[in-house]
Design an enzyme around this catalytic site. Structure first.
Site, PDB file in Angstrom:
ATOM      1  N   PHE A 204      15.340 -16.494  61.344  1.00 48.16           N
ATOM      2  CA  PHE A 204      15.079 -17.825  61.657  1.00 48.16           C
ATOM      3  C   PHE A 204      13.979 -18.335  60.902  1.00 48.16           C
ATOM      4  O   PHE A 204      14.072 -19.578  60.137  1.00 48.16           O
ATOM      5  CB  PHE A 204      15.202 -18.108  63.024  1.00 48.16           C
ATOM      6  CG  PHE A 204      14.849 -19.420  63.400  1.00 48.16           C
ATOM      7  CD1 PHE A 204      16.063 -20.319  63.641  1.00 48.16           C
ATOM      8  CD2 PHE A 204      13.420 -20.088  63.536  1.00 48.16           C
ATOM      9  CE1 PHE A 204      15.522 -21.924  64.166  1.00 48.16           C
ATOM     10  CE2 PHE A 204      13.341 -21.327  63.909  1.00 48.16           C
ATOM     11  CZ  PHE A 204      14.223 -22.227  64.373  1.00 48.16           C
ATOM     12  N   ASP A 205      12.722 -17.575  61.001  1.00 49.54           N
ATOM     13  CA  ASP A 205      11.374 -18.125  60.320  1.00 49.54           C
ATOM     14  C   ASP A 205      11.262 -18.173  59.038  1.00 49.54           C
ATOM     15  O   ASP A 205      10.982 -19.293  58.471  1.00 49.54           O
ATOM     16  CB  ASP A 205      10.366 -17.108  60.847  1.00 49.54           C
ATOM     17  CG  ASP A 205      10.121 -17.050  62.389  1.00 49.54           C
ATOM     18  OD1 ASP A 205      10.977 -16.870  63.102  1.00 49.54           O
ATOM     19  OD2 ASP A 205       8.747 -17.057  62.854  1.00 49.54           O
TER      20      ASP A 205
END
Length: 417
Positions: A204-205
């Site tokens: 996600f990051d």
């Protein structure tokens, strides 16, 4: 304290601090089976914010479907501290937790950090300050930036550096550390980006940062002091495998245009700066890329035309006609695409100057052919090879002359005289 069950405009840079004393910062702590580490983390973070952060804040514990006593500890802390809230998710995934909390938060600045607090909290102020002021859109803690101080084993150090090198090679990432669990984002920016992020786990990051970079957002990096947690429950192999799959998916999405980058740029007001001031040159890198694209198209057209003409005329005549035709088109395309000049004003002069540049290119290519024929009796393949090499030299000369002479942006005073 509240517990919730969750399932998985104009955005110009403005200060995020409201004058009415409303909530400013929401710090999310995503947790999964962290009943032992959660309480010391929350107490330490809460004390730091009370002492160091002068605006209203909230700490949100995002419980990722824990099966131990994590939720019970979180709810007890929520009853003890007014600034602590709890959100419980019925599915695992750090990305899922961040999306859920950030999508519903009413704070203008959103942050998150890992429960082990491996990153020194002294970096929290520098992390969120550029977002509060409106200077930046995202901020990340970096263990690889100059000035960072990191304590961790060689295995994790090697994996981290290799991962970031892969990101630079595949996705042209310009940020130094994608995976440090210490990030912040403006809520108005998160609102635009989150719908386009697919990953619900550790990737996600990376997906968030790559999308932000391509959308033209400003990412602020903070060198951090970081000490590895030897008791971390992260499965390095599984995480690395998932990350590589995510890189492949994101690379495909950016190449096929599935992610609407231009639309995001427009929504976020982050379109590239268009230079209008007389005498100020546009980006050299952008000019080189566009010039190269025009050059490739012109070279292909030139070779095709040369081959067509060479079937019924000599090499020099075919070269002259092919180069002349493509030179006119090359000048017109570079005028509009590479150097951003539109309209009919000056077009005749530009074509005349372009023909002078063409003459220099003709001299190089014709000279190469003449030299080749004095040395041997070349076949068509050797002629084409010599022309390609000569055209490479002519291309470099053409760019320098087009940029520095033909399409040079003159100061207003010079243009008026």
């Amino acid at each position: 304290m509240t517990t919730a069950i969750l399932s998985g405009a104009d955005t110009g840079r403005r200060p995020a601090i409201a004058p009415d004393g409303s909530l400013v910062l929401d710090v999310v702590i995503p947790v999964y089976n962290e009943e032992n580490d959660l309480e010391p983390c929350i107490r330490r973070l809460h004390a730091h914010l009370v002492e160091q952060f002068p605006y209203p804040f909230r700490i949100t514990v995002a419980d990722n479907a824990s099966t131990d006593g994590t939720l019970r500890v979180a709810e007890r802390l929520g009853r003890e501290f007014d600034a602590v809230e709890v959100q419980h998710l019925e599915e695992k995934g750090r990305g899922r937790a961040l999306r859920a909390v950030w999508s519903t938060s009413d704070a203008p600045v959103l942050a998150y950090m890992d429960v082990d607090l491996s990153t020194d909290l002294a970096a929290l102020g520098p992390l969120i300050a550029p977002l509060l002021s409106g200077h930046s859109d995202l901020a990340i803690g970096s263990r690889l930036a100059r000035g960072a101080r990191v304590v961790r084993g060689p295995k994790r150090e090697f994996i981290s550096r290799c991962y970031n090198l892969i990101l630079r090679g595949t996705l042209a990432a310009r940020f130094s550390d994608a995976q440090c669990g210490f990030k912040a984002i403006r809520a108005d920016v998160a609102e635009r980006l989150l719908p386009h992020i697919q990953d619900t786990g550790w990737f996600f990051d990376t997906e968030l940062l790559v999308l932000a970079q391509k959308a033209g957002l400003r990412i602020h990096e903070v060198p951090v002091d970081w000490v590895d947690d030897p008791d971390s429950s992260v499965n390095i192999i599984a995480t690395a495998t998932a990350d590589l799959k995510g890189i492949a998916r994101l690379t495909k999405a950016t190449m096929t245009g599935r992610i609407p980058i231009s639309g995001l740029r427009e929504q976020l007001g982050r379109a590239p700066i268009q230079v209008q001031a007389p005498g100020v040159a546009p980006s050299l890198v952008r000019q080189l890329v566009r010039f190269a694209a025009v050059g490739v198209a012109s070279t292909v057209a030139y070779l095709l035309l040369f081959l067509l003409l060479r079937t019924f005329t000599g090499a020099q005549a075919a070269n002259l006609v092919a180069l002349l035709v493509t030179a006119v088109g090359n000048t017109a395309l570079n005028r509009r695409l590479t150097f951003g000049i539109r309209g009919k004003q000056g077009a005749g002069l530009h074509q005349f100057q372009g023909l002078i540049v063409f003459g220099l290119g003709l001299a190089l290519t014709s000279g190469a052919l003449a030299l080749l024929h004095t040395m041997t009796a070349p076949g068509l393949a050797l002629e084409i090879t010599a022309l390609v090499l000569a055209n490479l030299a002519a291309t470099v000369l053409r760019f320098l002359l087009l940029r520095g002479w033909v399409f040079r942006r003159r100061p207003a005073t010079e243009m008026e005289n």
